[in-house]
Design a protein around this motif. Structure first.
Motif, PDB file in Angstrom:
ATOM      1  N   PRO A 281       0.812  -1.225   0.000  1.00 23.86           N
ATOM      2  CA  PRO A 281       0.000   0.000   0.000  1.00 23.86           C
ATOM      3  C   PRO A 281       0.847   1.278   0.000  1.00 23.86           C
ATOM      4  N   ILE A 282       2.016   1.223   0.626  1.00 23.92           N
ATOM      5  CA  ILE A 282       2.905   2.385   0.642  1.00 23.92           C
ATOM      6  C   ILE A 282       3.432   2.650  -0.763  1.00 23.92           C
ATOM      7  N   VAL A 283       3.860   1.594  -1.438  1.00 22.36           N
ATOM      8  CA  VAL A 283       4.374   1.742  -2.806  1.00 22.36           C
ATOM      9  C   VAL A 283       3.270   2.261  -3.720  1.00 22.36           C
ATOM     10  N   ILE A 284       2.070   1.728  -3.583  1.00 20.80           N
ATOM     11  CA  ILE A 284       0.956   2.187  -4.415  1.00 20.80           C
ATOM     12  C   ILE A 284       0.692   3.672  -4.191  1.00 20.80           C
ATOM     13  N   GLU A 285       0.680   4.097  -2.928  1.00 19.67           N
ATOM     14  CA  GLU A 285       0.437   5.506  -2.645  1.00 19.67           C
ATOM     15  C   GLU A 285       1.553   6.393  -3.197  1.00 19.67           C
ATOM     16  N   LEU A 286       2.803   5.958  -3.066  1.00 20.87           N
ATOM     17  CA  LEU A 286       3.919   6.739  -3.611  1.00 20.87           C
ATOM     18  C   LEU A 286       3.787   6.876  -5.131  1.00 20.87           C
ATOM     19  N   ARG A 287       3.435   5.791  -5.804  1.00 24.79           N
ATOM     20  CA  ARG A 287       3.268   5.846  -7.258  1.00 24.79           C
ATOM     21  C   ARG A 287       2.109   6.762  -7.635  1.00 24.79           C
ATOM     22  N   ALA A 288       1.044   6.724  -6.850  1.00 27.41           N
ATOM     23  CA  ALA A 288      -0.117   7.583  -7.122  1.00 27.41           C
ATOM     24  C   ALA A 288       0.241   9.053  -6.972  1.00 27.41           C
TER      25      ALA A 288
ATOM     26  N   TYR B 235      12.012   6.576  -5.287  1.00 31.33           N
ATOM     27  CA  TYR B 235      11.709   5.546  -4.296  1.00 31.33           C
ATOM     28  C   TYR B 235      13.003   4.890  -3.795  1.00 31.33           C
ATOM     29  N   HIS B 236      13.872   4.526  -4.732  1.00 25.66           N
ATOM     30  CA  HIS B 236      15.141   3.888  -4.346  1.00 25.66           C
ATOM     31  C   HIS B 236      16.012   4.836  -3.516  1.00 25.66           C
TER      32      HIS B 236
END
Length: 124
Positions: free
Chosen positions: A96-103, A111-112
């Motif tokens: 969910p964190i990755v999804i929110e960051l991408r959004a 991200y890296h």
């Protein structure tokens, strides 16, 4: 080791305490075999509820970071290694964190960079 709890943070107090104790173990400030403060002492020192400290100690024991004994209280163990199931649990938390960051238009490079910075800050 100095533990600081921010009562105004959106991160729950128990999670802040858990993270601080794991960071202390990871950094070597809290060593394997060392006794942690009693539930009463730590709660009093930090100004937090004893049930919160007891909850964190229980979680850390369940996750293998500490052992709880009647005679010695909470004693630091060897940090546990993750198996496939453990990795899958972390992936469920991170997704969910990755999804929110991408959004929010954070690209893979950003991200890296963030993960590298957080990785380096995690023990220090």
């Amino acid at each position: 080791m100095i533990i600081s709890i921010d009562a105004r943070s959106s991160v729950p107090i128990y999670q802040q305490l858990k993270t601080a104790l794991i960071a202390g173990i990871l950094s070597g400030q809290i060593k394997e075999g060392e006794r942690l403060a009693s539930v009463r002492d730590l709660g009093s020192d930090l100004g937090i509820n004893l049930h919160t400290v007891r909850k964190v100690y229980g979680i850390l024991a369940d996750e293998g970071y500490i052992e709880l004994t009647r005679n010695q209280g909470a004693v630091v163990g060897k940090p546990p290694k993750l198996d496939k199931e453990g990795m899958a649990q972390f992936e469920k938390v991170l997704l969910p964190i990755v999804i929110e960051l991408r959004a929010r238009d954070i690209d893979k490079e950003q991200y890296h960079q963030m993960m590298d910075r957080l990785w380096d800050e995690s023990i220090g």
